[in-house]
Motif scaffolding. Sequence first.
Motif, PDB file in Angstrom:
ATOM      1  N   VAL A 104      -1.034  -0.258   1.974  1.00  0.00           N
ATOM      2  CA  VAL A 104      -1.265  -0.977   3.232  1.00  0.00           C
ATOM      3  C   VAL A 104      -1.416   0.033   4.375  1.00  0.00           C
ATOM      4  O   VAL A 104      -2.280  -0.118   5.242  1.00  0.00           O
ATOM      5  CB  VAL A 104      -0.135  -1.990   3.505  1.00  0.00           C
ATOM      6  CG1 VAL A 104      -0.244  -2.584   4.895  1.00  0.00           C
ATOM      7  CG2 VAL A 104      -0.151  -3.092   2.446  1.00  0.00           C
ATOM      8  N   GLY A 105      -0.595   1.084   4.368  1.00  0.00           N
ATOM      9  CA  GLY A 105      -0.713   2.132   5.379  1.00  0.00           C
ATOM     10  C   GLY A 105      -2.075   2.801   5.352  1.00  0.00           C
ATOM     11  O   GLY A 105      -2.663   3.080   6.405  1.00  0.00           O
ATOM     12  N   SER A 107      -4.831   1.415   4.361  1.00  0.00           N
ATOM     13  CA  SER A 107      -5.775   0.439   4.923  1.00  0.00           C
ATOM     14  C   SER A 107      -5.758   0.493   6.445  1.00  0.00           C
ATOM     15  O   SER A 107      -6.811   0.503   7.088  1.00  0.00           O
ATOM     16  CB  SER A 107      -5.435  -0.974   4.467  1.00  0.00           C
ATOM     17  OG  SER A 107      -5.604  -1.102   3.089  1.00  0.00           O
ATOM     18  N   TYR A 108      -4.563   0.543   7.030  1.00  0.00           N
ATOM     19  CA  TYR A 108      -4.466   0.647   8.491  1.00  0.00           C
ATOM     20  C   TYR A 108      -5.047   1.968   8.981  1.00  0.00           C
ATOM     21  O   TYR A 108      -5.734   2.008  10.004  1.00  0.00           O
ATOM     22  CB  TYR A 108      -3.007   0.512   8.953  1.00  0.00           C
ATOM     23  CG  TYR A 108      -2.526  -0.914   9.003  1.00  0.00           C
ATOM     24  CD1 TYR A 108      -3.138  -1.848   9.833  1.00  0.00           C
ATOM     25  CD2 TYR A 108      -1.436  -1.335   8.245  1.00  0.00           C
ATOM     26  CE1 TYR A 108      -2.698  -3.158   9.891  1.00  0.00           C
ATOM     27  CE2 TYR A 108      -0.991  -2.642   8.298  1.00  0.00           C
ATOM     28  CZ  TYR A 108      -1.626  -3.548   9.126  1.00  0.00           C
ATOM     29  OH  TYR A 108      -1.194  -4.843   9.185  1.00  0.00           O
ATOM     30  N   ASP A 111      -8.682   1.746   9.083  1.00  0.00           N
ATOM     31  CA  ASP A 111      -9.097   0.869  10.185  1.00  0.00           C
ATOM     32  C   ASP A 111      -8.788   1.484  11.549  1.00  0.00           C
ATOM     33  O   ASP A 111      -8.959   0.830  12.577  1.00  0.00           O
ATOM     34  CB  ASP A 111      -8.413  -0.492  10.083  1.00  0.00           C
ATOM     35  CG  ASP A 111      -8.890  -1.302   8.890  1.00  0.00           C
ATOM     36  OD1 ASP A 111      -9.980  -0.995   8.352  1.00  0.00           O
ATOM     37  OD2 ASP A 111      -8.163  -2.235   8.482  1.00  0.00           O
ATOM     38  N   ASP A 113      -5.935   2.094  12.869  1.00  0.00           N
ATOM     39  CA  ASP A 113      -4.711   1.562  13.478  1.00  0.00           C
ATOM     40  C   ASP A 113      -3.595   2.527  13.077  1.00  0.00           C
ATOM     41  O   ASP A 113      -2.824   2.271  12.156  1.00  0.00           O
ATOM     42  CB  ASP A 113      -4.427   0.147  12.980  1.00  0.00           C
ATOM     43  CG  ASP A 113      -3.186  -0.466  13.612  1.00  0.00           C
ATOM     44  OD1 ASP A 113      -2.448   0.258  14.324  1.00  0.00           O
ATOM     45  OD2 ASP A 113      -2.933  -1.660  13.371  1.00  0.00           O
ATOM     46  N   TYR A 114      -3.526   3.657  13.777  1.00  0.00           N
ATOM     47  CA  TYR A 114      -2.639   4.749  13.381  1.00  0.00           C
ATOM     48  C   TYR A 114      -1.164   4.433  13.600  1.00  0.00           C
ATOM     49  O   TYR A 114      -0.321   4.927  12.865  1.00  0.00           O
ATOM     50  CB  TYR A 114      -3.044   6.039  14.112  1.00  0.00           C
ATOM     51  CG  TYR A 114      -4.462   6.440  13.818  1.00  0.00           C
ATOM     52  CD1 TYR A 114      -4.855   6.768  12.514  1.00  0.00           C
ATOM     53  CD2 TYR A 114      -5.427   6.455  14.816  1.00  0.00           C
ATOM     54  CE1 TYR A 114      -6.164   7.122  12.229  1.00  0.00           C
ATOM     55  CE2 TYR A 114      -6.737   6.811  14.541  1.00  0.00           C
ATOM     56  CZ  TYR A 114      -7.100   7.142  13.246  1.00  0.00           C
ATOM     57  OH  TYR A 114      -8.392   7.486  12.958  1.00  0.00           O
ATOM     58  N   SER A 116       0.320   1.467  13.144  1.00  0.00           N
ATOM     59  CA  SER A 116       0.752   0.686  11.978  1.00  0.00           C
ATOM     60  C   SER A 116       0.780   1.553  10.729  1.00  0.00           C
ATOM     61  O   SER A 116       1.700   1.439   9.904  1.00  0.00           O
ATOM     62  CB  SER A 116      -0.180  -0.509  11.760  1.00  0.00           C
ATOM     63  OG  SER A 116      -0.108  -1.393  12.854  1.00  0.00           O
ATOM     64  N   ALA A 117      -0.230   2.419  10.582  1.00  0.00           N
ATOM     65  CA  ALA A 117      -0.264   3.330   9.428  1.00  0.00           C
ATOM     66  C   ALA A 117       0.989   4.201   9.430  1.00  0.00           C
ATOM     67  O   ALA A 117       1.627   4.378   8.380  1.00  0.00           O
ATOM     68  CB  ALA A 117      -1.516   4.194   9.465  1.00  0.00           C
ATOM     69  N   TYR A 120       4.065   2.189   8.204  1.00  0.00           N
ATOM     70  CA  TYR A 120       4.068   1.960   6.754  1.00  0.00           C
ATOM     71  C   TYR A 120       4.283   3.260   5.981  1.00  0.00           C
ATOM     72  O   TYR A 120       5.032   3.289   4.999  1.00  0.00           O
ATOM     73  CB  TYR A 120       2.777   1.265   6.298  1.00  0.00           C
ATOM     74  CG  TYR A 120       2.817  -0.224   6.527  1.00  0.00           C
ATOM     75  CD1 TYR A 120       3.470  -1.058   5.635  1.00  0.00           C
ATOM     76  CD2 TYR A 120       2.214  -0.794   7.635  1.00  0.00           C
ATOM     77  CE1 TYR A 120       3.529  -2.432   5.843  1.00  0.00           C
ATOM     78  CE2 TYR A 120       2.256  -2.159   7.854  1.00  0.00           C
ATOM     79  CZ  TYR A 120       2.924  -2.969   6.955  1.00  0.00           C
ATOM     80  OH  TYR A 120       2.983  -4.329   7.171  1.00  0.00           O
TER      81      TYR A 120
END
Length: 191
Positions: A104-105, A107-108, A111, A113-114, A116-117, A120
């Motif tokens: 999931v990290g 994926s972020y 995208d 979205d550092y 959120s990454a 995770y």
Amino acid sequence: ERVAELRDEILFKQPESSYLGDCPICFLPLPLDDTSIENARMQSCCSKLICEGCAYANWLHHLEESLEETCPFCRHPNPKTQEEVHLNEMTRVGANDPVAMLKVGISYFNDRDYDSAFAYFTTAAELGDVMAHYNLSILYKKGKGVEKDKEMELFLLEEAAIGGDPYARHALGCDEEENGRFKRAVKHWII
């Protein structure tokens, strides 16, 4: 000084196995080449990395017996949509599965979205995922989702290298070479 020596002993010790581990079905080591993730199948239901041979054998069995395809490890029915895959992954995240958190990290991260990454990756690293340490080091190196911090980057690379991550090991070797410590660089590259 003795603490640094002990850290080096751990750092330069040959890992006992691949950082990817073994296939949970046939117990053969998962490959370490550049396509290791592509040549193994991550199961969203149980977060197990299955070797291509076992995945193929499972597919063939289901084809020959006209069965619904299931995970070769946990026998959960294969997801039919990306939404089902995402739901499975988030269920695994809820169970504190470090592999699912890493996925999931990533994926972020892809995208952009550092923040959120980072969250995770941090949780996955705290739960012992080697690749999460490496991915965190990249965030610290580039200053994405966190302030640039060379010391933390190197610490995380060392943790990943100790766990057997070859990319982290190579990055440490390159850093040692840039700093004129050629013997240490070569030690990293030959492990």
